[in-house]
Design a protein around this motif. Structure first.
Motif: not given
Length: 213
Positions: A45-67
């Motif tokens: 499973h490969q992550l590009t920096y664009v995928k990291c951006g999407l993951l960050a938004s999903i995690l933060l928007s859903t409050k699964a993480v705080d930072f």
């Protein structure tokens, strides 16, 4: 605070180094660190920096993480990618002063490191001191202290502007390339952690349906 670590593929070989330092420094002050990888450069499973951006938004928007802590070779691409998505305010951080001022003045919820550029002899020392300074005081406390009020007001204005200029994340998820989205989220650790901790039922249900296709 729950802190997510995301490494894109070009710098995945530094994941264990970054995780160990981040975990040690964060746990000193009671924070939890969740390592979403990439763990090695040759994993399936490969992550590009664009995928990291999407993951960050999903995690933060859903409050699964705080930072979120991430990066790339220069840190610039990851910064741009994270800020392209809603509910993310990411700073490009290279040293302890950057980290301290970002937390105190900008009060964001993500940072991006340059994990290749200028990351030579002593790079791990700078990383440790930078993380330590990032979390040394409550975010948004202001610097200098006589600028606290206008800085906090400007942060509120920025949050309001971002809410207007970014569509809701669920709209983005429904309109983004579904292959790209599934490639981003469809790996065991993300699914195990996310569906247990997400506080947004609509996004969770949509992603769960996508993963089951």
């Amino acid at each position: 605070m729950r802190i997510a670590l995301l490494n894109e593929n070009s710098q995945a070989n530094k994941n264990s180094l970054v995780y160990d330092i981040l975990k040690e420094e964060a746990e000193k002050i009671g924070h939890e660190v969740i390592n979403f990888g990439m763990y090695t450069q040759d994993q399936d499973h490969q992550l590009t920096y664009v995928k990291c951006g999407l993951l960050a938004s999903i995690l933060l928007s859903t409050k699964a993480v705080d930072f979120v802590i991430t990066g790339c070779g220069t840190g610039q691409g990851a910064t741009l990618a994270l800020n392209a998505f809603p509910n993310v305010l990411c700073g490009h951080i290279t040293n302890p002063v950057d980290a301290y001022l970002f937390g105190q003045v900008n009060n964001g919820n993500a940072i991006s490191f340059p994990f290749a550029q200028n990351f030579g002899w002593g790079g791990e020392i700078n990383l440790r001191y930078t993380i330590e300074k990032l979390f040394s005081e409550v975010f948004g406390s202001g610097y200098p202290k006589d600028r606290v009020v206008p800085q906090q007001e400007n942060k509120k204005i920025l949050d309001t502007v971002k809410a207007v200029t970014h569509p809701a994340l669920i709209e983005i998820l429904k309109n983004i390339d579904p292959v790209f989205l599934k490639e981003t989220i469809d790996y065991p650790f993300f699914k195990e952690y996310f569906f247990k901790n997400s506080q947004d039922p609509e996004i969770s249900e949509y992603l769960l349906q996508l993963c089951s296709v």
